[in-house]
Design a protein around this motif. Structure first.
Motif, PDB file in Angstrom:
ATOM      1  N   LEU A 355       0.825  -1.207   0.000  1.00  0.00           N
ATOM      2  CA  LEU A 355       0.000   0.000   0.000  1.00  0.00           C
ATOM      3  C   LEU A 355       0.861   1.258   0.000  1.00  0.00           C
ATOM      4  N   LYS A 356       1.994   1.183   0.700  1.00  0.00           N
ATOM      5  CA  LYS A 356       2.911   2.325   0.717  1.00  0.00           C
ATOM      6  C   LYS A 356       3.494   2.574  -0.675  1.00  0.00           C
ATOM      7  N   LEU A 357       3.879   1.486  -1.361  1.00  0.00           N
ATOM      8  CA  LEU A 357       4.403   1.627  -2.713  1.00  0.00           C
ATOM      9  C   LEU A 357       3.312   2.082  -3.684  1.00  0.00           C
ATOM     10  N   LYS A 358       2.097   1.609  -3.473  1.00  0.00           N
ATOM     11  CA  LYS A 358       0.974   2.019  -4.321  1.00  0.00           C
ATOM     12  C   LYS A 358       0.768   3.526  -4.239  1.00  0.00           C
ATOM     13  N   GLN A 359       0.836   4.067  -3.026  1.00  0.00           N
ATOM     14  CA  GLN A 359       0.692   5.511  -2.865  1.00  0.00           C
ATOM     15  C   GLN A 359       1.871   6.251  -3.484  1.00  0.00           C
ATOM     16  N   ALA A 360       3.060   5.681  -3.350  1.00  0.00           N
ATOM     17  CA  ALA A 360       4.245   6.306  -3.957  1.00  0.00           C
ATOM     18  C   ALA A 360       4.114   6.347  -5.474  1.00  0.00           C
ATOM     19  N   ALA A 361       3.539   5.289  -6.057  1.00  0.00           N
ATOM     20  CA  ALA A 361       3.326   5.264  -7.507  1.00  0.00           C
ATOM     21  C   ALA A 361       2.345   6.348  -7.920  1.00  0.00           C
TER      22      ALA A 361
END
Length: 388
Positions: A355-361
């Motif tokens: 989820l953290k990477l999804k937001q970063a994307a």
């Protein structure tokens, strides 16, 4: 560049290999370029025409029926999807030729006939300020040079793979050889890589024919491309992107994925479905609990290595993956990995990281994000080049 109206005259040609996994990232990049006020045409081979137009018809997408004079005494219909024009050229083979089972010959023919036929359709279209191609049609850079047009390469795999190939094909580091096939590889910006962690093209047991030769020629001639763009985002691959900055930089402009994955309206997706989805699969998926299904795509010719699987699992140790003797992760170990990813404390930890990477994307592609800034810098640079 000056007034916004002047940007409307800037025309970009994106050239994609006739495969859904190559066309869609190009279309999504093209969409982002049109949002910057540019005109974009996507060119691919005739073999993709029927499937693409069938998709457009099913989606009830209106088509641009502009007629352009061909080099031959015929006419060519120019279609469009979401404002991006589509143009098709011959790969030199009949439409019923079995390309899949004669891949090496197909790639040789495409390399021979593609440049001529692409140049022919370019004569029927407005002047281009830039050409963007991808790794399976690297000869488009020669077409660009012949027309005195700057050229960019869109690398559609992770920047990590780009870095590995660059160092391998330019002999910058030691890699496994027949005499030492199990050697480990240490590369800047990456953890220690073992044989099972490496893409198959760099292994002495590489089973593929024309693709390694094509990649070798391309990576030793990257000076043909003024820009290398990557289908990734900086926050995902910081160390490896920085590691090639002084060699041959790659600028991430992605992820070039469906808008729904970025929290955007899925109806705005420009992607093409060249193959009909299996309805029963979707029915089954819709019956499952949220966050209970993992989708893994193994590509057409690329097999995920254990290191790539490890990255997907967000840190599960590579020792978790048993190999079947052919360098392929076996089903028992994949099952074990999936269970660990979807249940228990480890699964929750993985979900939080995802989820953290999804937001970063999402942040990367948003206005002012790292990928958005890279696209704008690229646009500003090639406009400046075309004006000189």
């Amino acid at each position: 560049m000056g007034a916004e109206g002047e940007k409307q005259e800037v025309h970009v040609l994106v050239v994609a290999f006739s495969s859904q996994g190559h066309i869609n990232p190009m279309l999504r990049l093209g969409k982002r370029l049109t949002s910057k006020g540019l005109r974009v045409t996507l060119a691919t081979t005739e073999i993709a025409r029927t499937r693409i137009l069938s998709h457009l018809a099913e989606k009830s997408t209106t088509t641009d029926t502009t007629i352009a004079a061909d080099a031959a005494p015929t006419t060519t219909t120019i279609y469009s999807v979401s404002g991006i024009r589509l143009a098709f050229y011959s790969d030199g083979l009949s439409l019923d030729y079995d390309r899949k089972n004669n891949l090496d010959y197909y790639m040789e023919t495409l390399q021979k006939c593609g440049p001529i036929n692409l140049s022919n359709i370019m004569q029927t279209l407005p002047k281009f300020s830039c050409i963007i191609t991808n790794p399976f049609v690297p000869w488009a850079a020669d077409v660009a040079a012949n027309h005195n047009i700057p050229c960019a390469l869109l690398w559609i795999q992770p920047c990590t793979i780009y870095a590995i190939y660059y160092r391998f094909y330019n002999s910058l580091n030691s890699f496994p050889i027949k005499e030492n096939p199990e050697m480990s590889v240490e590369l800047p910006g990456l953890p220690l890589l073992h044989t099972q962690d490496l893409p198959s093209f760099v292994l002495p047991s590489n089973p593929f024919g024309s693709f390694p030769k094509m990649f070798s020629n391309m990576f030793q001639s990257l000076n043909k491309f003024k820009w290398i763009l990557g289908n990734s985002f900086y926050e995902l691959e910081k160390a490896v992107i920085d590691s090639v900055d002084e060699l041959h930089p790659i600028k991430p402009v992605g992820p070039l994925v469906p808008p729904s994955l970025l929290g955007q309206d899925p109806s705005f997706d420009i992607g093409i479905e060249m193959w009909k989805s299996e309805g029963t699969c979707m029915e089954w998926l819709n019956q499952q609990n949220p966050d209970s299904v993992i989708y893994i795509s193994f590509g057409s010719i690329t097999v995920l290595s254990s290191k790539q699987m490890e990255n997907i699992a967000m840190g599960i140790k590579s020792s978790k993956f048993g190999m079947d003797g052919e360098g392929v992760v076996n089903s028992e170990e994949i099952e074990s990995c999936i269970k660990e990813m979807t249940s228990g404390p480890r699964g929750e930890e993985i979900k939080k990281k995802a989820l953290k990477l999804k937001q970063a994307a999402r942040d990367a592609v948003a206005e002012g994000g790292t990928s958005d800034r890279n696209i704008q810098a690229f646009v500003d640079e090639f406009i400046a080049v075309s004006c000189n």
